[in-house]
Design a protein around this motif. Structure first.
Motif, mmCIF file in Angstrom:
data_model
loop_
_atom_site.group_PDB
_atom_site.id
_atom_site.type_symbol
_atom_site.label_atom_id
_atom_site.label_comp_id
_atom_site.label_asym_id
_atom_site.label_seq_id
_atom_site.Cartn_x
_atom_site.Cartn_y
_atom_site.Cartn_z
ATOM 1 N N LEU A 195 0.839 -1.368 -0.046
ATOM 2 C CA LEU A 195 -0.270 -0.076 -0.047
ATOM 3 C C LEU A 195 0.862 1.311 0.043
ATOM 4 C CD1 LEU A 195 -2.703 1.481 0.329
ATOM 5 C CD2 LEU A 195 -2.407 1.102 2.824
ATOM 6 N N VAL A 196 0.550 2.186 -0.969
ATOM 7 C CA VAL A 196 1.280 3.434 -0.992
ATOM 8 C C VAL A 196 0.140 4.550 -0.872
ATOM 9 C CG1 VAL A 196 3.329 2.641 -1.959
ATOM 10 C CG2 VAL A 196 1.528 3.563 -3.296
ATOM 11 N N PRO A 197 0.359 5.766 -0.398
ATOM 12 C CA PRO A 197 -0.619 6.605 -0.335
ATOM 13 C C PRO A 197 -0.758 7.658 -1.441
ATOM 14 C CG PRO A 197 1.023 7.444 1.137
ATOM 15 C CD PRO A 197 1.424 5.974 0.702
ATOM 16 N N GLU A 198 0.382 7.873 -2.026
ATOM 17 C CA GLU A 198 0.816 8.730 -3.229
ATOM 18 C C GLU A 198 -0.150 8.141 -4.677
ATOM 19 O OE1 GLU A 198 3.224 7.245 -1.720
ATOM 20 O OE2 GLU A 198 4.149 8.825 -0.634
ATOM 21 N N PRO A 199 -0.917 8.783 -5.267
ATOM 22 C CA PRO A 199 -1.150 8.528 -6.475
ATOM 23 C C PRO A 199 -0.264 8.351 -7.534
ATOM 24 C CG PRO A 199 -1.852 10.841 -6.154
ATOM 25 C CD PRO A 199 -1.145 10.322 -4.702
ATOM 26 N N LYS A 200 -0.370 7.531 -8.367
ATOM 27 C CA LYS A 200 0.623 7.350 -9.549
ATOM 28 C C LYS A 200 0.457 8.551 -10.344
ATOM 29 C CE LYS A 200 2.082 4.252 -13.271
ATOM 30 N NZ LYS A 200 2.225 5.264 -14.626
ATOM 31 N N VAL A 201 1.563 9.334 -10.826
ATOM 32 C CA VAL A 201 1.480 10.574 -11.513
ATOM 33 C C VAL A 201 2.248 10.557 -12.767
ATOM 34 C CG1 VAL A 201 0.631 11.971 -9.720
ATOM 35 C CG2 VAL A 201 2.907 11.624 -10.073
ATOM 36 N N VAL A 202 3.285 9.689 -12.735
ATOM 37 C CA VAL A 202 4.520 9.649 -13.850
ATOM 38 C C VAL A 202 4.599 8.145 -14.417
ATOM 39 C CG1 VAL A 202 5.856 11.594 -13.034
ATOM 40 C CG2 VAL A 202 6.291 9.361 -11.966
ATOM 41 N N GLN A 203 4.852 7.855 -15.365
ATOM 42 C CA GLN A 203 5.229 6.690 -16.137
ATOM 43 C C GLN A 203 6.365 5.925 -15.201
ATOM 44 O OE1 GLN A 203 6.543 6.515 -20.208
ATOM 45 N NE2 GLN A 203 7.482 4.753 -20.101
ATOM 46 N N ASN A 204 5.844 4.527 -14.869
ATOM 47 C CA ASN A 204 6.969 3.540 -14.196
ATOM 48 C C ASN A 204 8.318 3.411 -14.821
ATOM 49 O OD1 ASN A 204 5.041 3.303 -11.970
ATOM 50 N ND2 ASN A 204 4.300 1.356 -12.733
ATOM 51 N N ARG A 205 9.165 3.496 -14.152
ATOM 52 C CA ARG A 205 10.485 2.992 -14.780
ATOM 53 C C ARG A 205 10.739 1.451 -15.001
ATOM 54 N NH1 ARG A 205 15.337 6.131 -12.513
ATOM 55 N NH2 ARG A 205 14.872 5.415 -10.374
ATOM 56 N N ALA A 206 9.871 0.732 -14.673
ATOM 57 C CA ALA A 206 9.800 -0.771 -14.950
ATOM 58 C C ALA A 206 8.263 -1.228 -15.157
ATOM 59 C CB ALA A 206 10.509 -1.549 -13.493
ATOM 60 N N HIS A 207 8.253 -2.085 -15.995
ATOM 61 C CA HIS A 207 7.038 -2.501 -16.357
ATOM 62 C C HIS A 207 7.054 -4.229 -16.989
ATOM 63 C CE1 HIS A 207 8.554 -1.252 -20.375
ATOM 64 N NE2 HIS A 207 8.053 -2.543 -20.717
ATOM 65 N N LEU A 208 6.224 -5.038 -16.795
ATOM 66 C CA LEU A 208 6.036 -6.288 -17.148
ATOM 67 C C LEU A 208 5.725 -6.601 -18.522
ATOM 68 C CD1 LEU A 208 3.966 -7.682 -14.305
ATOM 69 C CD2 LEU A 208 6.474 -7.568 -14.310
ATOM 70 N N GLU A 209 6.304 -7.552 -19.128
ATOM 71 C CA GLU A 209 5.946 -7.811 -20.742
ATOM 72 C C GLU A 209 5.581 -9.249 -20.641
ATOM 73 O OE1 GLU A 209 8.729 -4.744 -23.334
ATOM 74 O OE2 GLU A 209 9.761 -6.694 -22.555
ATOM 75 N N LEU A 210 4.422 -9.338 -21.490
ATOM 76 C CA LEU A 210 3.832 -10.693 -21.525
ATOM 77 C C LEU A 210 3.984 -11.102 -23.052
ATOM 78 C CD1 LEU A 210 0.277 -9.775 -19.926
ATOM 79 C CD2 LEU A 210 2.416 -10.749 -19.003
ATOM 80 N N THR A 211 4.221 -12.498 -23.110
ATOM 81 C CA THR A 211 4.598 -13.055 -24.464
ATOM 82 C C THR A 211 3.375 -13.508 -25.312
ATOM 83 O OG1 THR A 211 5.201 -15.075 -23.707
ATOM 84 C CG2 THR A 211 6.995 -13.325 -23.790
ATOM 85 N N SER A 212 3.573 -13.749 -26.500
ATOM 86 C CA SER A 212 2.332 -14.330 -27.230
ATOM 87 C C SER A 212 2.976 -15.289 -28.218
ATOM 88 C CB SER A 212 1.794 -13.280 -28.065
ATOM 89 O OG SER A 212 1.229 -12.268 -27.339
ATOM 90 N N ASP A 213 2.145 -16.492 -28.037
ATOM 91 C CA ASP A 213 2.408 -17.724 -29.178
ATOM 92 C C ASP A 213 2.148 -17.378 -30.656
ATOM 93 O OD1 ASP A 213 3.415 -19.091 -27.002
ATOM 94 O OD2 ASP A 213 1.378 -20.002 -26.626
ATOM 95 N N SER A 214 1.055 -16.531 -30.829
ATOM 96 C CA SER A 214 0.653 -16.233 -32.032
ATOM 97 C C SER A 214 -0.426 -14.913 -32.130
ATOM 98 C CB SER A 214 -0.738 -17.168 -32.563
ATOM 99 O OG SER A 214 -1.516 -17.422 -31.706
ATOM 100 N N LEU A 215 -0.584 -14.462 -33.266
ATOM 101 C CA LEU A 215 -1.113 -12.861 -33.227
ATOM 102 C C LEU A 215 -2.705 -13.191 -32.524
ATOM 103 C CD1 LEU A 215 -0.679 -11.644 -36.816
ATOM 104 C CD2 LEU A 215 0.248 -10.785 -34.615
ATOM 105 N N GLU A 216 -3.161 -14.396 -32.670
ATOM 106 C CA GLU A 216 -4.644 -14.574 -31.917
ATOM 107 C C GLU A 216 -4.460 -14.561 -30.499
ATOM 108 O OE1 GLU A 216 -8.538 -15.277 -31.203
ATOM 109 O OE2 GLU A 216 -7.462 -14.728 -33.152
ATOM 110 N N HIS A 217 -3.340 -15.252 -30.334
ATOM 111 C CA HIS A 217 -3.017 -15.430 -28.824
ATOM 112 C C HIS A 217 -2.692 -13.880 -27.975
ATOM 113 C CE1 HIS A 217 -0.077 -16.648 -25.125
ATOM 114 N NE2 HIS A 217 -1.205 -16.318 -24.898
ATOM 115 N N GLN A 218 -2.186 -13.287 -28.791
ATOM 116 C CA GLN A 218 -1.726 -11.602 -28.437
ATOM 117 C C GLN A 218 -3.200 -10.944 -28.276
ATOM 118 O OE1 GLN A 218 -0.099 -9.278 -31.183
ATOM 119 N NE2 GLN A 218 0.860 -7.872 -29.593
#
Length: 241
Positions: A54-77
């Motif tokens: 829990l953090v009290p501050e609202p998110k106001v800027v872009q995170n400096r880290a993000h998750l990336e999800l992979t795809s097996d096919s265009l349909e999967h994406q």
């Protein structure tokens, strides 16, 4: 002697809401966490936990880290994107080009993540959660390689990546130009000392590698910063495992 990555933490105003989103997206079990409220367990020994303090501050800027999800096919994406939108995600524009194959979304609290197109050879074999992609210098990639004892699996054009010896998602750093810190980082690491390790010795080791000491956490943890100034915690009582 090395520390272990106990969890990647995403600071949240509504931890349970964000945790439920990622539990559904990743198919991970959601468990109580005495110190942070909620946590997602990895599906096997190769992944890392996701914590939502829990953090009290609202998110106001872009995170400096993000998750990336992979795809097996265009349909999967397409299916992954549709599922994310159904669960409360939204499309966002962070400057990506129309011809790029990945799609950028934000979770219900605005944390950016990417759904990659098929054919990404760099993340082949990493699983659906391909990596945690971080803004950071080459030096910080080397720091985390030594801090965690994870092999350096990429080092080219100032971009670096490490991966657990057991496999699973990678952690990558994109090199310069670096984003401004923008204040408090919402995406941070929780580390635990190795079994039987002396905490003071481990702190000294991390400082010798290039970390700096920030202070003490409210729960008995030690707050440090990596060579890029991104804070992380050394936790002696990590709670639920």
């Amino acid at each position: 002697m090395t520390s272990h990555l106990f969890a990647v933490c995403f600071g949240a105003n509504e931890p349970l809401r964000v945790a439920r989103f990622w539990s559904e997206m990743l198919g991970r079990e959601l468990v109580d966490d005495p110190h942070h409220g909620v946590m997602l367990l990895p599906g096997d020994d190769t992944g890392f936990r996701l914590r939502f303090p829990l953090v009290p501050e609202p998110k106001v800027v872009q995170n400096r880290a993000h998750l990336e999800l992979t795809s097996d096919s265009l349909e999967h994406q397409r299916q992954t994107i549709a599922r994310a939108l159904e669960l409360g995600a939204r499309h966002i524009d962070i400057g990506q080009l129309p011809e790029e194959s990945h799609v950028v979304l934000a979770d219900p609290e605005g944390n950016e993540f990417c759904v990659l197109g098929p054919g990404n050879t760099f993340l082949a074999g990493c699983g659906f959660l391909g990596d945690l992609s971080c803004d950071g210098s080459r030096a910080v990639g080397y720091f985390w390689c030594e801090a965690l004892g994870w092999p350096l699996v990429w080092d080219q054009d100032e971009e670096t990546a490490i991966q657990s010896p057991l496999g699973g998602p990678k952690i990558t750093w994109g090199g310069p130009p670096l984003m401004p810190n923008g204040g408090r980082d919402r995406v941070t690491f929780d580390l635990v000392p190795g079994v039987g390790d002396d905490l003071r010795v481990e702190v000294d080791r991390l400082l010798a590698l290039g970390a700096s000491r920030v202070g003490d956490g409210h729960d008995g943890s030690l707050v440090l910063a990596d060579p890029d100034g991104t804070e992380f915690r050394l936790v002696t009582h990590p709670g639920a495992a």
